[in-house]
Design an enzyme around this catalytic site. Structure first.
Site, PDB file in Angstrom:
ATOM      1  CG  HIS A  58      52.438  33.832  14.494  1.00  0.00           C
ATOM      2  ND1 HIS A  58      51.384  34.266  13.709  1.00  0.00           N
ATOM      3  CD2 HIS A  58      52.955  32.753  13.833  1.00  0.00           C
ATOM      4  CE1 HIS A  58      51.275  33.497  12.646  1.00  0.00           C
ATOM      5  NE2 HIS A  58      52.216  32.567  12.688  1.00  0.00           N
ATOM      6  CD  GLU A  59      56.254  30.915  14.693  1.00  0.00           C
ATOM      7  OE1 GLU A  59      55.974  29.702  14.635  1.00  0.00           O
ATOM      8  OE2 GLU A  59      56.138  31.686  13.719  1.00  0.00           O
ATOM      9  CG  HIS A  62      52.065  27.878  14.583  1.00  0.00           C
ATOM     10  ND1 HIS A  62      51.100  27.411  13.703  1.00  0.00           N
ATOM     11  CD2 HIS A  62      52.577  29.001  14.006  1.00  0.00           C
ATOM     12  CE1 HIS A  62      51.036  28.198  12.655  1.00  0.00           C
ATOM     13  NE2 HIS A  62      51.921  29.181  12.807  1.00  0.00           N
ATOM     14  CD  GLU A  88      49.732  30.970   9.839  1.00  0.00           C
ATOM     15  OE1 GLU A  88      50.235  32.098  10.019  1.00  0.00           O
ATOM     16  OE2 GLU A  88      50.385  29.916   9.969  1.00  0.00           O
TER      17      GLU A  88
END
Length: 212
Positions: A58-59, A62, A88
Site C-alpha cells: 500500500h505504501e 503511494h 489513495e
C-alpha cells in the site's frame, strides 16, 4: 523474514531504494520530500505476515506515485499529487487490485515459500489467493479486507462531518466511535488504541482525508 520479503516485493514493483527507504513504525505512512527522497514505513506482527506485506505494498503505491514525478517539475507546486483521492487510488490499486490478485501470487508465492519453506510447503496459489481475500470485520482499518474497509471509512466520515459542523465535540469521539463500530462492524474496541486513536490523520489535522 517479513521485512526482507516486503523489501523484495517493493523492489519488484518498482520502488527505487536509491531514492527512498523503508523503516518500521506503529502506523504505516509515506513521506515525500521530493521525487528523489520518498520514504515509507510499515509495521510488523510476528503472527500475521499479511500486515507487513499489504502495508508495504500500500505504501509502496503511494511512493511509486511520488517517485514518478518528472525532474522538470522539481521545486514547483506541480511536483505533488493531484489530490489525496488520486494518491489513495494508487496505493489501493497496488494493495487490492494487484496485491490480492491470482497473478500476483502466481509470481510471488514461490518467493514467499523460500522465506517460509516449512509453513508453506505444498501451499497452492489458489489457497493463498483465498487466504489474502478473506472477508472478516476487524478493529483496525489498515488491516481490513477490501470489503469491510469501506465501513471503516463510513464510520470516520460520519464522525468527521459531525465534528466539523459542530454536532459533536472531540470529547465525544471515543464513545461515539465505539457505538458506530458496533453498528457498522459488529465489534466493540476493548480500548482506544484499537478504536479512536488508531489513526494519525485527525491528530495531524488531515481532515477530509478519509472521504478519498
Amino acid at each position: 523474514k517479513q521485512w526482507h520479503f516486503g523489501l523484495d516485493i517493493l523492489k519488484q514493483i518498482g520502488y527505487d531504494f536509491t531514492r527512498g527507504r523503508q523503516d518500521k513504525s506503529a502506523h504505516p505512512f509515506t513521506t515525500s520530500f521530493s521525487p528523489d527522497d520518498v520514504r515509507i514505513t510499515t509495521r510488523l506482527d510476528p503472527h500475521n505476515f499479511k500486515q507487513a506485506l499489504f502495508s508495504s505494498v500500500h505504501e509502496g503505491g503511494h511512493a511509486l506515485y511520488d517517485q514518478g514525478f518528472p525532474q522538470s517539475l522539481m521545486r514547483t507546486p506541480l511536483c505533488r499529487g493531484v489530490s489525496m483521492a488520486v494518491h489513495e487510488s494508487q496505493s489501493r490499486l497496488w494493495e487490492n487490485i494487484i496485491g490480492r490478485s491470482r497473478a500476483f501470487w502466481a509470481y510471488f508465492l514461490p518467493k514467499l515459500q523460500q522465506f517460509y519453506p516449512e509453513q508453506l510447503a505444498g501451499a497452492t496459489v489458489e489457497q493463498v489467493y483465498q487466504a489474502v481475500n478473506v472477508v472478516r470485520p476487524d478493529y483496525i482499518r489498515v488491516e481490513a479486507d477490501e470489503l469491510t474497509y469501506n465501513l471503516h471509512i463510513f464510520l470516520r466520515f460520519d464522525l468527521e462531518t459531525a465534528l466539523m459542523v459542530g454536532e459533536i465535540e472531540v470529547k465525544d469521539l471515543p464513545e461515539l466511535w465505539n457505538e458506530k463500530m458496533k453498528a457498522y462492524l459488529g465489534l466493540t474496541p476493548p480500548d482506544d488504541a484499537l478504536g479512536v486513536l488508531q489513526d494519525v490523520h485527525w491528530s495531524a489535522a488531515l481532515f477530509g482525508y478519509f472521504p478519498t
